[in-house]
Design a protein around this motif. Structure first.
Motif, short mmCIF file in Angstrom:
data_model
loop_
_atom_site.label_atom_id
_atom_site.label_comp_id
_atom_site.label_asym_id
_atom_site.label_seq_id
_atom_site.Cartn_x
_atom_site.Cartn_y
_atom_site.Cartn_z
N ILE A 22 -21.52 -3.40 -0.18
CA ILE A 22 -20.72 -2.75 -1.52
C ILE A 22 -20.53 -3.75 -1.95
N THR A 23 -20.99 -4.98 -2.44
CA THR A 23 -20.07 -5.94 -2.90
C THR A 23 -18.54 -5.50 -3.77
N ALA A 24 -17.72 -5.08 -2.40
CA ALA A 24 -16.43 -5.80 -2.92
C ALA A 24 -15.73 -6.87 -3.24
N SER A 25 -16.92 -8.50 -2.85
CA SER A 25 -15.56 -9.36 -3.47
C SER A 25 -16.06 -9.35 -5.16
N ASP A 26 -16.97 -8.68 -6.13
CA ASP A 26 -17.14 -8.56 -7.44
C ASP A 26 -15.65 -7.49 -7.45
N TYR A 27 -15.58 -6.81 -6.43
CA TYR A 27 -14.48 -5.44 -7.46
C TYR A 27 -12.66 -5.75 -6.54
N ALA A 28 -13.11 -6.03 -5.50
CA ALA A 28 -12.21 -6.53 -4.75
C ALA A 28 -11.61 -7.54 -3.81
N LEU A 29 -11.91 -9.04 -4.50
CA LEU A 29 -11.81 -10.30 -3.45
C LEU A 29 -10.20 -10.17 -2.38
N PRO A 30 -9.44 -10.46 -3.60
CA PRO A 30 -8.52 -9.80 -3.05
C PRO A 30 -8.20 -9.61 -1.58
N GLU A 31 -8.73 -7.96 -1.68
CA GLU A 31 -8.22 -8.01 -0.59
C GLU A 31 -8.95 -8.24 0.93
N LEU A 32 -10.53 -8.74 0.16
CA LEU A 32 -11.73 -8.91 1.13
C LEU A 32 -10.83 -10.35 2.03
N LEU A 33 -10.69 -11.12 0.96
CA LEU A 33 -9.65 -12.16 1.51
C LEU A 33 -9.26 -12.19 2.60
N GLU A 34 -8.06 -11.40 2.30
CA GLU A 34 -6.71 -11.11 3.29
C GLU A 34 -7.45 -10.28 4.26
N ALA A 35 -8.27 -9.58 4.22
CA ALA A 35 -8.63 -9.38 5.47
C ALA A 35 -9.50 -10.25 6.43
N ARG A 36 -9.87 -10.57 5.72
CA ARG A 36 -11.14 -11.78 6.35
C ARG A 36 -9.81 -12.97 6.94
N ALA A 37 -8.01 -13.41 6.12
CA ALA A 37 -7.79 -14.51 6.91
C ALA A 37 -6.80 -13.28 7.45
N ASP A 38 -6.67 -11.81 7.85
CA ASP A 38 -6.47 -11.43 9.51
C ASP A 38 -6.85 -11.89 10.12
N LEU A 39 -8.55 -11.46 10.28
CA LEU A 39 -8.99 -11.43 10.77
C LEU A 39 -8.84 -12.67 11.97
#
Length: 103
Positions: A22-39
């Protein structure tokens, strides 16, 4: 332990993938990057056989991905509303211009 890690990992990856779809990277990039780092941290903890930390990071990753999804949806809605408002403004201007020409 390997089987439960596999299922949890799949679920977390699905949450991140859903956020990306849902193109989170367009609207919520910091949250998505943090989720990836946590994974990534969760996987590292599994390698160290620290299952408590792995679970905590996996849960953080899932929560971050879900937050990214929510923020992306909010951002998309806001973008659609802004676009609609611009179209309405243009239509109003055109109506005023045509009404002025009719007089």
């Amino acid at each position: 332990a390997q089987e439960s890690r596999g299922l949890g990992d799949v679920y977390k990856r699905q949450a991140i993938a859903a956020a990306e779809r849902i193109t989170a990277s367009d609207y919520a990039l910091p949250e998505l990057l943090e989720a990836r780092a946590d994974l990534v941290s969760a996987r590292a903890a599994v390698q160290k056989e620290d299952m408590l930390a792995a679970r905590r990071y996996a849960e953080l990753s899932q929560a971050g991905a879900e937050l990214a999804s929510a923020r992306a949806g909010e951002g998309k809605v806001r973008a659609v509303i802004d676009d609609m408002q611009k179209n309405i403004d243009v239509l109003k201007q055109e109506m005023q211009r045509k009404t002025g020409q009719m007089q």
